[in-house]
Design a protein around this motif. Structure first.
Motif, PDB file in Angstrom:
ATOM      1  N   VAL A 101      11.737 -25.926  82.381  1.00  0.00           N
ATOM      2  CA  VAL A 101      11.240 -27.233  81.947  1.00  0.00           C
ATOM      3  C   VAL A 101      10.342 -27.138  80.700  1.00  0.00           C
ATOM      4  N   HIS A 102       9.557 -26.058  80.586  1.00  0.00           N
ATOM      5  CA  HIS A 102       8.631 -25.938  79.452  1.00  0.00           C
ATOM      6  C   HIS A 102       9.279 -25.296  78.227  1.00  0.00           C
ATOM      7  N   VAL A 103      10.538 -24.920  78.365  1.00  0.00           N
ATOM      8  CA  VAL A 103      11.304 -24.435  77.209  1.00  0.00           C
ATOM      9  C   VAL A 103      12.150 -25.569  76.637  1.00  0.00           C
ATOM     10  N   ILE A 104      12.760 -26.368  77.524  1.00  0.00           N
ATOM     11  CA  ILE A 104      13.664 -27.418  77.032  1.00  0.00           C
ATOM     12  C   ILE A 104      12.926 -28.588  76.389  1.00  0.00           C
ATOM     13  N   GLY A 105      11.715 -28.916  76.874  1.00  0.00           N
ATOM     14  CA  GLY A 105      10.962 -30.030  76.278  1.00  0.00           C
ATOM     15  C   GLY A 105      10.758 -29.854  74.780  1.00  0.00           C
ATOM     16  N   PRO A 106      10.200 -28.715  74.356  1.00  0.00           N
ATOM     17  CA  PRO A 106      10.016 -28.478  72.921  1.00  0.00           C
ATOM     18  C   PRO A 106      11.332 -28.354  72.148  1.00  0.00           C
ATOM     19  N   GLU A 107      12.307 -27.621  72.682  1.00  0.00           N
ATOM     20  CA  GLU A 107      13.524 -27.367  71.898  1.00  0.00           C
ATOM     21  C   GLU A 107      14.384 -28.612  71.733  1.00  0.00           C
ATOM     22  N   LEU A 108      14.207 -29.610  72.607  1.00  0.00           N
ATOM     23  CA  LEU A 108      14.964 -30.852  72.503  1.00  0.00           C
ATOM     24  C   LEU A 108      14.234 -31.923  71.695  1.00  0.00           C
ATOM     25  N   GLY A 109      12.994 -31.625  71.277  1.00  0.00           N
ATOM     26  CA  GLY A 109      12.236 -32.627  70.538  1.00  0.00           C
ATOM     27  C   GLY A 109      11.651 -33.709  71.434  1.00  0.00           C
ATOM     28  N   ILE A 110      11.549 -33.408  72.746  1.00  0.00           N
ATOM     29  CA  ILE A 110      10.895 -34.333  73.693  1.00  0.00           C
ATOM     30  C   ILE A 110       9.382 -34.170  73.594  1.00  0.00           C
ATOM     31  N   THR A 111       8.924 -32.935  73.382  1.00  0.00           N
ATOM     32  CA  THR A 111       7.498 -32.633  73.231  1.00  0.00           C
ATOM     33  C   THR A 111       7.077 -32.952  71.799  1.00  0.00           C
ATOM     34  N   LEU A 112       6.088 -33.836  71.657  1.00  0.00           N
ATOM     35  CA  LEU A 112       5.656 -34.278  70.329  1.00  0.00           C
ATOM     36  C   LEU A 112       4.133 -34.342  70.254  1.00  0.00           C
ATOM     37  N   PRO A 113       3.556 -34.193  69.056  1.00  0.00           N
ATOM     38  CA  PRO A 113       2.102 -34.305  68.886  1.00  0.00           C
ATOM     39  C   PRO A 113       1.579 -35.664  69.359  1.00  0.00           C
TER      40      PRO A 113
END
Length: 465
Positions: free
Chosen positions: A108-120
């Motif tokens: 879960v903590h790898v896919i969030g950033p790589e998919l552009g779901i995790t944002l500033p």
């Protein structure tokens, strides 16, 4: 007076604040997996409630999944039940699921950033303590319990006490063979596994700024290992370059608007932190843990500390820890034979980690007595590794590139380290039994783990570069 980065994001998400009560904090993104969501979904079902904002919830299967033969039915009964329940619950409540076989599946903590779901600037939660990983992007991200998962499902909000703030600066240049994992293990060894309790930590300084996004995620991932609520790093050009063009990142005019806001996300010069700590990057060498909490770590060239050197009240637990690990005070770590190497977990399973290991082991072979598991953090990481021929390098070295999942990080699935065996692991926790009953875990960087794999013992990787 100016504000810290944590205060800026937190205050922008407070729905209601009342003296003597926790804040009602709005949550932008809710990540879920198969382990901490079933009871929360069941709670909604019993109360006749829907998921309030399903479009802000993303699910994946990671903790319990096998990392071999994922196309076959899961053999372990509990794991199969939990993954099946996640599928059923997501269908019933209209939640997007990246399950086994999906090209976006992964930790879960790898896919969030790589998919552009995790944002500033976001607030992000998950029923998983290593949610702090997402703070690398300048987000407030933290783990929550199952009852809180239900709370977010039902309201998209959480009751939360505003945390204290700590700034940790690491300045200067890192030495050869020293990376992000060594930085965070060094910090935790200095302030202890409880040194960040009650704080949200902002990492800063020239050594932090020099890190890639993958390195920054490794740092923030282990904030919880010092007891902190979470950790974050102010976004900069490195952050923006990483996000741009990713699947769910803003596009066009939305990108321009988002970027303008993200550039305001930093701690003001006159912001007041509750605590400030400073470290020199030149003091950090490749790190390895010798005990049963992540604060029990030393530079690889150092010896295991003695029981007598500990504060009197801590000696019994310290002695018990060394006995569990089969180590003695004063013993050198270099030359210690090891049995397993695990390269993976939400701490170190990204493509940069695999590239670094592949570059080191190319043309080498693993030691005959060592079993090596390489577990990519997602299907996308796995696909990229194969595209670059990294899988072939691993194969020639005698390593096994498995399929994505949490794997031997926590021994909740089929990947367990046998009792009494030593495992050099790139994961985040070395508690008793964490990787299997009576398994002995030594946390280290991907580079140090790779060096152990080819030599069959703990070595100072700097001497092999």
């Amino acid at each position: 007076m100016g504000k810290t980065l944590v205060e800026k994001i937190w205050d922008a998400h407070v729905v209601k604040r009342q003296e003597g009560f926790p804040d009602i904090l709005y949550i932008d993104t809710h990540l879920i997996h198969e382990v901490t969501s079933p009871q929360a979904f069941d709670g909604l079902r019993k109360r006749g409630l829907p998921v309030f904002r399903p479009q802000q919830t993303v699910a994946t299967a990671d903790h319990n999944v096998p990392t071999l033969n994922q196309h076959l039915p899961i053999t372990e009964e509990l794991s199969r039940y939990q993954v099946d329940m996640l599928t059923k619950n997501c269908e019933e409540f209209g939640v997007e699921l990246y399950g086994l076989g999906h090209p976006y599946q992964g930790i879960v903590h790898v896919i969030g950033p790589e998919l552009g779901i995790t944002l500033p600037g976001k607030t992000m939660v998950c029923g998983d303590s290593h949610t702090s990983t997402h703070g690398a992007f300048g987000a407030i991200a933290f783990g929550i319990g199952t009852s809180q998962v239900e709370q977010v499902f039902a309201t998209q909000c959480l009751l939360q006490q505003k945390p204290k703030t700590m700034r940790i600066e690491v300045n200067g240049e890192l030495g050869k063979g020293v990376g992000a994992k060594d930085i965070i293990l060094y910090i935790i060894s200095k302030i202890s596994a409880a040194g960040g309790t009650g704080y949200f930590v902002e990492y800063a300084g020239s050594a932090i700024r020099s890190l890639s996004m993958e390195g920054r995620m490794t740092i923030c991932n282990m904030s919880i290992e010092m007891g902190a609520r979470g950790g974050l790093i102010a976004p900069d050009q490195t952050t923006f370059d990483y996000i741009e063009g990713r699947e769910f990142a803003p596009k066009g005019a939305e990108w321009d608007q988002a970027l303008a806001y993200w550039k305001t996300l930093y701690s003001d010069d006159d912001a007041q932190f509750d605590e400030v700590l400073t470290f020199d990057a030149a003091d950090i060498q490749p790190m390895v843990t010798y005990g049963t909490n992540p604060g029990m770590g030393v530079g690889v060239s150092q010896t295991v500390p003695s029981v007598q050197a500990q504060p009197e009240g801590e000696r019994p637990s310290f002695k018990k820890s060394l006995e569990y690990m089969g180590l003695q005070g004063g013993e050198p770590l270099i030359g210690k034979p090891i049995d397993y190497v695990f390269i993976g977990s939400c701490t170190n399973s990204r493509i940069e980690d695999l590239r670094q290991v592949a570059a080191f082991v190319k043309g080498k072979r693993k030691a005959d007595h060592v079993e090596v598991w390489i577990v990519p953090g997602s299907k996308q990481v796995e696909a990229q590794a194969k595209k670059e021929g990294i899988d072939k390098i691993f194969q020639e070295a005698g390593f096994v590139l498995r399929e994505p999942g949490c794997s031997a990080c926590l021994g909740m699935n089929e990947d367990k380290i046998p009792a009494g065996k030593y495992c050099v692991s790139t994961s985040n926790r070395n508690f008793e039994g964490r990787q299997g009953p009576n398994a002995r875990t030594m946390l280290a960087s991907p580079l140090t783990a790779a060096a152990a794999a080819v030599t069959g013992k703990l070595v100072d990787v700097r001497e092999l570069l």
